[in-house]
Design a protein around this motif. Structure first.
Motif, short mmCIF file in Angstrom:
data_model
loop_
_atom_site.label_atom_id
_atom_site.label_comp_id
_atom_site.label_asym_id
_atom_site.label_seq_id
_atom_site.Cartn_x
_atom_site.Cartn_y
_atom_site.Cartn_z
N LEU A 129 -18.36 1.25 34.26
CA LEU A 129 -18.89 -0.11 34.21
C LEU A 129 -20.41 -0.08 34.30
O LEU A 129 -20.99 0.77 34.96
CB LEU A 129 -18.33 -0.94 35.37
CG LEU A 129 -16.83 -1.19 35.30
CD1 LEU A 129 -16.33 -1.76 36.62
CD2 LEU A 129 -16.50 -2.13 34.15
N TYR A 130 -21.03 -1.03 33.59
CA TYR A 130 -22.48 -1.18 33.58
C TYR A 130 -22.77 -2.66 33.87
O TYR A 130 -22.16 -3.54 33.25
CB TYR A 130 -23.02 -0.78 32.20
CG TYR A 130 -24.50 -0.96 32.03
CD1 TYR A 130 -25.38 0.04 32.40
CD2 TYR A 130 -25.01 -2.12 31.47
CE1 TYR A 130 -26.75 -0.12 32.23
CE2 TYR A 130 -26.37 -2.29 31.30
CZ TYR A 130 -27.24 -1.28 31.69
OH TYR A 130 -28.59 -1.43 31.52
N PHE A 131 -23.65 -2.94 34.82
CA PHE A 131 -23.99 -4.30 35.19
C PHE A 131 -25.48 -4.53 34.95
O PHE A 131 -26.29 -3.62 35.16
CB PHE A 131 -23.68 -4.55 36.67
CG PHE A 131 -22.23 -4.38 37.01
CD1 PHE A 131 -21.34 -5.43 36.88
CD2 PHE A 131 -21.76 -3.16 37.46
CE1 PHE A 131 -20.01 -5.27 37.19
CE2 PHE A 131 -20.42 -2.99 37.77
CZ PHE A 131 -19.54 -4.04 37.64
N HIS A 132 -25.85 -5.74 34.52
CA HIS A 132 -27.27 -6.06 34.30
C HIS A 132 -27.55 -7.52 34.63
O HIS A 132 -26.67 -8.38 34.53
CB HIS A 132 -27.68 -5.73 32.86
CG HIS A 132 -26.90 -6.48 31.83
ND1 HIS A 132 -27.29 -7.69 31.34
CD2 HIS A 132 -25.74 -6.17 31.19
CE1 HIS A 132 -26.42 -8.11 30.44
NE2 HIS A 132 -25.46 -7.21 30.33
N LYS A 133 -28.81 -7.78 35.03
CA LYS A 133 -29.28 -9.12 35.36
C LYS A 133 -30.80 -9.12 35.22
O LYS A 133 -31.41 -8.06 35.10
CB LYS A 133 -28.87 -9.52 36.78
CG LYS A 133 -29.56 -8.69 37.86
CD LYS A 133 -29.28 -9.24 39.23
CE LYS A 133 -30.05 -8.52 40.29
NZ LYS A 133 -31.50 -8.62 40.20
N PRO A 134 -31.44 -10.28 35.26
CA PRO A 134 -32.90 -10.30 35.27
C PRO A 134 -33.41 -9.59 36.52
O PRO A 134 -32.79 -9.67 37.59
CB PRO A 134 -33.25 -11.80 35.32
CG PRO A 134 -32.03 -12.50 34.86
CD PRO A 134 -30.86 -11.63 35.23
N ASN A 135 -34.54 -8.92 36.40
CA ASN A 135 -35.10 -8.20 37.54
C ASN A 135 -35.91 -9.17 38.39
O ASN A 135 -37.13 -9.18 38.39
CB ASN A 135 -35.97 -7.03 37.07
CG ASN A 135 -36.37 -6.13 38.22
OD1 ASN A 135 -35.84 -6.24 39.33
ND2 ASN A 135 -37.30 -5.24 37.97
N ASN A 136 -35.19 -10.03 39.12
CA ASN A 136 -35.84 -11.06 39.91
C ASN A 136 -35.71 -10.81 41.41
O ASN A 136 -35.89 -11.73 42.20
CB ASN A 136 -35.27 -12.43 39.56
CG ASN A 136 -33.78 -12.51 39.86
OD1 ASN A 136 -33.18 -11.57 40.37
ND2 ASN A 136 -33.19 -13.63 39.53
N GLN A 137 -35.39 -9.61 41.81
CA GLN A 137 -35.28 -9.19 43.20
C GLN A 137 -34.15 -9.88 43.97
O GLN A 137 -34.12 -9.86 45.19
CB GLN A 137 -36.61 -9.38 43.93
CG GLN A 137 -37.72 -8.58 43.31
CD GLN A 137 -39.07 -8.91 43.92
OE1 GLN A 137 -39.22 -9.89 44.64
NE2 GLN A 137 -40.05 -8.09 43.63
#
Length: 147
Positions: A129-137
């Motif tokens: 599995l690979y997860f991603h989101k904006p790098n907003n801390q």
């Protein structure tokens, strides 16, 4: 005497055939066991392949279920963050294959959101599995099962 041996041999044959048939029925009727997955994402991405969370699965339908939620909110500009979840199949020579994906929206209140990825007709192999989101801390966690 020959008739008695034939009857005993016939009984043994039927007995063992019955045991083998019953074993096969139980084996085929038993659902595939699901493996568990977990993740914590503080930055933009988390890769199961890079973190050693891979799954050796037989041919069939891939089902990933679980929940995703925010644990630490550091973005004052928005109340939600979109988290992408992607199922990949590792390939030893070519680039890994993207199998299926979904997007979940998490809130700053930490409510757990259900997620599911389903893909039929998949080959035997190693998946991750690979997860991603904006790098907003904002820190996001998740857990669930894969089979």
């Amino acid at each position: 005497m020959k008739n008695k041996k034939t009857k005993v041999s016939g009984f043994r044959s039927k007995f063992f055939t019955g045991i083998i048939s019953a074993s096969l029925i139980l084996l085929l009727a038993t659902p595939a066991l699901a493996a568990s997955w977990t993740m914590e994402m503080k930055y933009a991405t988390v890769s199961g392949k890079n973190n050693g969370q891979t799954y050796s699965l037989n041919a069939g339908t891939r089902t990933v279920t679980g929940q995703i939620w925010a644990t630490n909110w550091n973005n004052n500009l928005t109340n939600t963050v979109s988290v992408g979840s992607v199922l990949y199949k590792s390939n030893p020579v070519l680039a890994d294959s993207r199998i299926a994906s979904t997007t979940s929206t998490v809130n700053k209140n930490g409510v757990k959101r259900n997620m599911e990825i389903k893909a039929t007709g998949q080959a035997k192999g190693t998946y991750y599995l690979y997860f991603h989101k904006p790098n907003n801390q904002t820190t996001v966690k998740g857990s669930g099962t894969i089979k």
